[in-house]
Design a protein around this motif. Structure first.
Motif, PDB file in Angstrom:
ATOM      1  N   CYS A   1       0.837  -1.204   0.000  1.00  0.00           N
ATOM      2  CA  CYS A   1       0.000   0.000   0.000  1.00  0.00           C
ATOM      3  C   CYS A   1       0.877   1.262   0.000  1.00  0.00           C
ATOM      4  O   CYS A   1       2.073   1.194   0.281  1.00  0.00           O
ATOM      5  CB  CYS A   1      -0.912  -0.005   1.218  1.00  0.00           C
ATOM      6  N   HIS A   2       0.236   2.410  -0.259  1.00  0.00           N
ATOM      7  CA  HIS A   2       1.007   3.655  -0.444  1.00  0.00           C
ATOM      8  C   HIS A   2       1.727   4.079   0.831  1.00  0.00           C
ATOM      9  O   HIS A   2       2.758   4.735   0.785  1.00  0.00           O
ATOM     10  CB  HIS A   2       0.089   4.771  -0.949  1.00  0.00           C
ATOM     11  N   ASP A   3       1.186   3.682   2.012  1.00  0.00           N
ATOM     12  CA  ASP A   3       1.807   4.110   3.266  1.00  0.00           C
ATOM     13  C   ASP A   3       2.817   3.082   3.793  1.00  0.00           C
ATOM     14  O   ASP A   3       3.321   3.224   4.910  1.00  0.00           O
ATOM     15  CB  ASP A   3       0.727   4.326   4.334  1.00  0.00           C
ATOM     16  N   ALA A   4       3.090   2.038   3.005  1.00  0.00           N
ATOM     17  CA  ALA A   4       3.995   0.976   3.490  1.00  0.00           C
ATOM     18  C   ALA A   4       5.417   1.512   3.652  1.00  0.00           C
ATOM     19  O   ALA A   4       5.807   2.485   3.000  1.00  0.00           O
ATOM     20  CB  ALA A   4       3.998  -0.182   2.497  1.00  0.00           C
ATOM     21  N   ASP A   5       6.167   0.875   4.510  1.00  0.00           N
ATOM     22  CA  ASP A   5       7.602   1.138   4.620  1.00  0.00           C
ATOM     23  C   ASP A   5       8.230   0.510   3.361  1.00  0.00           C
ATOM     24  O   ASP A   5       8.390  -0.712   3.279  1.00  0.00           O
ATOM     25  CB  ASP A   5       8.107   0.470   5.910  1.00  0.00           C
ATOM     26  N   THR A   6       8.558   1.350   2.387  1.00  0.00           N
ATOM     27  CA  THR A   6       8.994   0.829   1.077  1.00  0.00           C
ATOM     28  C   THR A   6      10.251  -0.018   1.191  1.00  0.00           C
ATOM     29  O   THR A   6      10.384  -1.048   0.522  1.00  0.00           O
ATOM     30  CB  THR A   6       9.271   1.992   0.087  1.00  0.00           C
ATOM     31  N   GLU A   7      11.149   0.403   2.054  1.00  0.00           N
ATOM     32  CA  GLU A   7      12.400  -0.339   2.208  1.00  0.00           C
ATOM     33  C   GLU A   7      12.109  -1.758   2.739  1.00  0.00           C
ATOM     34  O   GLU A   7      12.600  -2.744   2.190  1.00  0.00           O
ATOM     35  CB  GLU A   7      13.327   0.421   3.171  1.00  0.00           C
ATOM     36  N   ALA A   8      11.276  -1.820   3.779  1.00  0.00           N
ATOM     37  CA  ALA A   8      10.945  -3.132   4.353  1.00  0.00           C
ATOM     38  C   ALA A   8      10.197  -3.982   3.336  1.00  0.00           C
ATOM     39  O   ALA A   8      10.433  -5.194   3.211  1.00  0.00           O
ATOM     40  CB  ALA A   8      10.103  -2.952   5.620  1.00  0.00           C
ATOM     41  N   ALA A   9       9.299  -3.352   2.584  1.00  0.00           N
ATOM     42  CA  ALA A   9       8.511  -4.106   1.608  1.00  0.00           C
ATOM     43  C   ALA A   9       9.414  -4.623   0.483  1.00  0.00           C
ATOM     44  O   ALA A   9       9.282  -5.776   0.045  1.00  0.00           O
ATOM     45  CB  ALA A   9       7.399  -3.231   1.039  1.00  0.00           C
ATOM     46  N   ALA A  10      10.337  -3.784   0.011  1.00  0.00           N
ATOM     47  CA  ALA A  10      11.230  -4.217  -1.072  1.00  0.00           C
ATOM     48  C   ALA A  10      12.098  -5.393  -0.599  1.00  0.00           C
ATOM     49  O   ALA A  10      12.257  -6.401  -1.304  1.00  0.00           O
ATOM     50  CB  ALA A  10      12.106  -3.057  -1.530  1.00  0.00           C
ATOM     51  N   LYS A  11      12.615  -5.269   0.622  1.00  0.00           N
ATOM     52  CA  LYS A  11      13.428  -6.387   1.161  1.00  0.00           C
ATOM     53  C   LYS A  11      12.566  -7.633   1.337  1.00  0.00           C
ATOM     54  O   LYS A  11      13.002  -8.753   1.058  1.00  0.00           O
ATOM     55  CB  LYS A  11      14.048  -5.984   2.504  1.00  0.00           C
ATOM     56  N   GLY A  12      11.340  -7.423   1.805  1.00  0.00           N
ATOM     57  CA  GLY A  12      10.423  -8.559   1.992  1.00  0.00           C
ATOM     58  C   GLY A  12      10.117  -9.243   0.672  1.00  0.00           C
ATOM     59  O   GLY A  12      10.059 -10.473   0.595  1.00  0.00           O
ATOM     60  N   ALA A  13       9.932  -8.438  -0.376  1.00  0.00           N
ATOM     61  CA  ALA A  13       9.612  -9.016  -1.694  1.00  0.00           C
ATOM     62  C   ALA A  13      10.779  -9.858  -2.196  1.00  0.00           C
ATOM     63  O   ALA A  13      10.591 -10.960  -2.728  1.00  0.00           O
ATOM     64  CB  ALA A  13       9.290  -7.906  -2.692  1.00  0.00           C
ATOM     65  N   VAL A  14      11.991  -9.347  -2.007  1.00  0.00           N
ATOM     66  CA  VAL A  14      13.164 -10.060  -2.537  1.00  0.00           C
ATOM     67  C   VAL A  14      13.422 -11.346  -1.743  1.00  0.00           C
ATOM     68  O   VAL A  14      13.617 -12.423  -2.318  1.00  0.00           O
ATOM     69  CB  VAL A  14      14.398  -9.126  -2.558  1.00  0.00           C
ATOM     70  N   SER A  15      13.364 -11.243  -0.416  1.00  0.00           N
ATOM     71  CA  SER A  15      13.606 -12.482   0.345  1.00  0.00           C
ATOM     72  C   SER A  15      12.429 -13.438   0.191  1.00  0.00           C
ATOM     73  O   SER A  15      12.611 -14.652   0.079  1.00  0.00           O
ATOM     74  CB  SER A  15      13.883 -12.187   1.820  1.00  0.00           C
ATOM     75  N   GLY A  16      11.221 -12.893   0.129  1.00  0.00           N
ATOM     76  CA  GLY A  16      10.035 -13.752   0.031  1.00  0.00           C
ATOM     77  C   GLY A  16       9.890 -14.415  -1.323  1.00  0.00           C
ATOM     78  O   GLY A  16       9.161 -15.396  -1.452  1.00  0.00           O
ATOM     79  N   ARG A  17      10.531 -13.878  -2.333  1.00  0.00           N
ATOM     80  CA  ARG A  17      10.432 -14.483  -3.660  1.00  0.00           C
ATOM     81  C   ARG A  17      11.646 -15.355  -3.997  1.00  0.00           C
ATOM     82  O   ARG A  17      11.516 -16.427  -4.564  1.00  0.00           O
ATOM     83  CB  ARG A  17      10.277 -13.392  -4.713  1.00  0.00           C
ATOM     84  N   PHE A  18      12.852 -14.892  -3.645  1.00  0.00           N
ATOM     85  CA  PHE A  18      14.048 -15.588  -4.141  1.00  0.00           C
ATOM     86  C   PHE A  18      14.622 -16.604  -3.159  1.00  0.00           C
ATOM     87  O   PHE A  18      15.529 -17.359  -3.504  1.00  0.00           O
ATOM     88  CB  PHE A  18      15.091 -14.564  -4.600  1.00  0.00           C
ATOM     89  N   PHE A  19      14.081 -16.619  -1.931  1.00  0.00           N
ATOM     90  CA  PHE A  19      14.437 -17.663  -0.967  1.00  0.00           C
ATOM     91  C   PHE A  19      14.188 -19.030  -1.617  1.00  0.00           C
ATOM     92  O   PHE A  19      13.179 -19.232  -2.296  1.00  0.00           O
ATOM     93  CB  PHE A  19      13.538 -17.462   0.280  1.00  0.00           C
ATOM     94  N   ASN A  20      15.106 -19.963  -1.422  1.00  0.00           N
ATOM     95  CA  ASN A  20      14.951 -21.332  -1.959  1.00  0.00           C
ATOM     96  C   ASN A  20      14.739 -21.310  -3.475  1.00  0.00           C
ATOM     97  O   ASN A  20      14.030 -22.148  -4.024  1.00  0.00           O
ATOM     98  CB  ASN A  20      13.797 -22.050  -1.248  1.00  0.00           C
ATOM     99  N   CYS A  21      15.340 -20.308  -4.123  1.00  0.00           N
ATOM    100  CA  CYS A  21      15.224 -20.144  -5.576  1.00  0.00           C
ATOM    101  C   CYS A  21      13.749 -20.100  -6.015  1.00  0.00           C
ATOM    102  O   CYS A  21      13.390 -20.571  -7.092  1.00  0.00           O
ATOM    103  CB  CYS A  21      15.976 -21.265  -6.299  1.00  0.00           C
ATOM    104  N   GLY A  22      12.931 -19.526  -5.135  1.00  0.00           N
ATOM    105  CA  GLY A  22      11.519 -19.354  -5.495  1.00  0.00           C
ATOM    106  C   GLY A  22      10.677 -20.609  -5.394  1.00  0.00           C
ATOM    107  O   GLY A  22       9.516 -20.608  -5.792  1.00  0.00           O
TER     108      GLY A  22
END
Ligand code: NDP
Length: 471
Positions: free
Chosen positions: A249-270
């Motif tokens: 969402c627009h009020d999200a902590d962008t840094e935390a969300a970006a890190k979350g997206a990268v670890s949440g997607r690329f962990f265990n090669c996806g």
């Protein structure tokens, strides 16, 4: 390291390292007769194990957890070699297995029965008792953790189990079983039968003397397994993966969300059922979010999981890589998204002998593209833009899956709406992917049936017997 003797001494299935194609080991290709034999022994063992004191079962599970922790490095090394994930992730997975053993040790025996008295019927008691022999069929993506989730509640409740690991990553599971035996678990209480899904898996699903079957894998296989299980009236748990959405969402902590997206997607090669498979970002922060994700993905080190510093290993099999690549290609060919990073198979050193795929970002993806609908089991992050929360939730729900979803915001009304409206067995707020053993885990819609973990899993493996005693 202790390894467990497997049933059968017939043809073998070779296990290869996905990072370089080298041979890691082999296991016997079990047969339907091996399954019969394992089920018979597990029934014999059930007569004793089911009557054992829950405290004694707890002690064995606790000891197993300790032995696994002591051998964590060896086990993690083996897991990385056969599965491909970075050593750091393997270390965590092995610790996760130990934690699951310890958790079930701590709640073994808590599911007591019930009692009441009635003037007409007398004493009314409800006794909870184990089912008998249970079976599990597990995949290759998180073999140690998923094995823990399956065996923990079964053994804690006094049931016995026959377990089939995947053909391509069975070795760590066998080693873990060895640690349980070393901790005092009778070998017949947990029988491991290696071999193919078509032979061993199907024999388990069809077997008339198995009371419960827990399966993790593809939807199509799960349906097949469930059909066989239904014919023999087994209680069934199906964990069939997901296409988890992340809503930023627009009020999200962008840094935390970006890190979350990268670890949440690329962990265990996806290759995780609850990985972030689709991202929906508010148009007001879309550009800054994408920019940060691109920076973070650019820093990921792809390589052999055994090498220090590797963030992402290879895909587990070539078939997995083909599936992933064809979904990416299809998105681009049909003008349903743009490649911002990756999107191809690297063939230069050190990648030429492994199943590597570069971390891929797809932007401006059509929410109806197949890459947004299917379970993409690989390192591909498709991102779409949204204008209203209702649109984002509608897109998030528009798949056949319903395993997990996350909302990234600090606004309570938005959080409440997401919790209410997302069709998912797990809703995370400002995090994704974490699954503690204490809470139920499982999905809605085609993501499966039933729940694993927590005391809910214990209930699955117990059945109620009503006793009425006339005064
Ligand atoms: P499968 O469903 O084929 O494999 C999972 C397990 O089921 C393995 O132990 C497999 O044995 C066994 N199996 C295969 N066929 C049968 C059968 N007819 N009867 C009984 N058991 C059977 O998954 P894949 O490995 O082929 O992966 C395909 C896709 O499934 C992935 O791309 C992903 O989308 C999804 N998946 C989801 C997982 C999750 O965590 N929910 C985990 C793994 C995959 P064998 O190893 O011999 O094939």
């Amino acid at each position: 390291m202790t390894t467990q003797p497997v049933t059968g001494e017939r043809e073998s299935c070779a296990v290869f390292n996905p990072a370089d194609g080298s041979l890691v080991g082999s296991v016997p290709a079990g047969t339907a007769d091996d399954v019969d034999d394992a089920v018979r022994r597990a029934w014999e063992s059930f007569q004793i194990w089911s009557r054992s004191d829950p405290l004694d079962r707890s002690k064995i599970l606790f000891t197993a957890g300790r032995l696994v922790r002591e051998d964590q490095k060896n086990l993690a090394h083996l897991l990385t070699r056969e599965q491909g994930k970075p050593l750091r992730e393997s270390m965590n997975e092995i610790a996760g297995f130990a934690r699951v053993m310890e958790y079930y040790a701590s709640i073994s025996g808590i599911m007591q029965g019930d009692y009441g008295v009635n003037a007409s019927y007398g004493h009314m008691m409800v006794k909870r008792q184990p089912l008998g022999v249970c079976a599990a069929i597990i995949p290759w993506n998180m073999p140690a953790l998923i094995m823990g989730w399956k065996i923990g509640p079964v053994l804690a409740t006094g049931n016995t189990m026959v377990l089939k690991p995947s053909t391509t990553a069975p070795l760590t599971c066998l080693a873990l079983a060895g640690h349980l035996y070393q901790a005092g678990l009778p070998e017949s209480a947990l029988r491991m039968v290696t071999g193919s899904g078509e032979v061993v898996g199907e024999a388990l699903a069809r077997h008339p003397d198995i009371r419960s079957l827990s399966f993790t894998g593809a939807v199509s296989t799960g349906i097949q397994v469930a059909e066989h299980a239904a014919k023999t009236l087994k209680k069934t748990i199906l964990e069939l993966g997901g296409s988890d959405a992340m809503i930023v969402c627009h009020d999200a902590d962008t840094e935390a969300a970006a890190k979350g997206a990268v670890s949440g997607r690329f962990f265990n090669c996806g290759q995780t059922c609850t990985a972030i498979k689709r991202v929906f970002v508010d148009s007001r922060i879309y550009d800054s979010f994408i920019h940060r994700v691109q920076e973070l993905v650019g820093k990921l080190v792809v390589g052999d999981g055994l090498k220090t510093g590797t963030d992402m290993g290879p895909l587990h099999t070539i078939r997995q890589r083909e599936n992933v690549h064809s979904l990416v290609q299809g998105t681009v060919d049909n003008n349903q998204g743009t490649i911002l990073a990756g999107g191809y198979i690297p063939d230069t050193p050190p990648y030429q002998y492994g199943n590597f795929y570069l971390p891929t970002i797809l932007t401006d993806v059509d929410p109806d593209a197949p890459v947004m609908k299917e379970e993409v089991f690989g390192p591909v992050l498709p991102v779409s833009v949204f204008d209203t929360l209702s649109d984002a939730i509608e897109h998030a729900n528009a798949t056949r899956y319903g395993l997990g979803a996350s909302i990234w915001t600090h606004d309570m009304r938005t959080i409440n709406q997401a919790i209410q409206d997302l069709d998912a067995g797990i809703v995370w707020v400002n995090q994704h992917l974490r699954i503690p053993p204490e809470v139920p885990f499982g999905g809605m819609k085609s993501s499966g049936l039933g729940r694993e973990n927590g005391r809910y899993a214990l209930l699955h493996y117990l059945e109620e017997k009503t006793i009425l005693i006339h005064p």
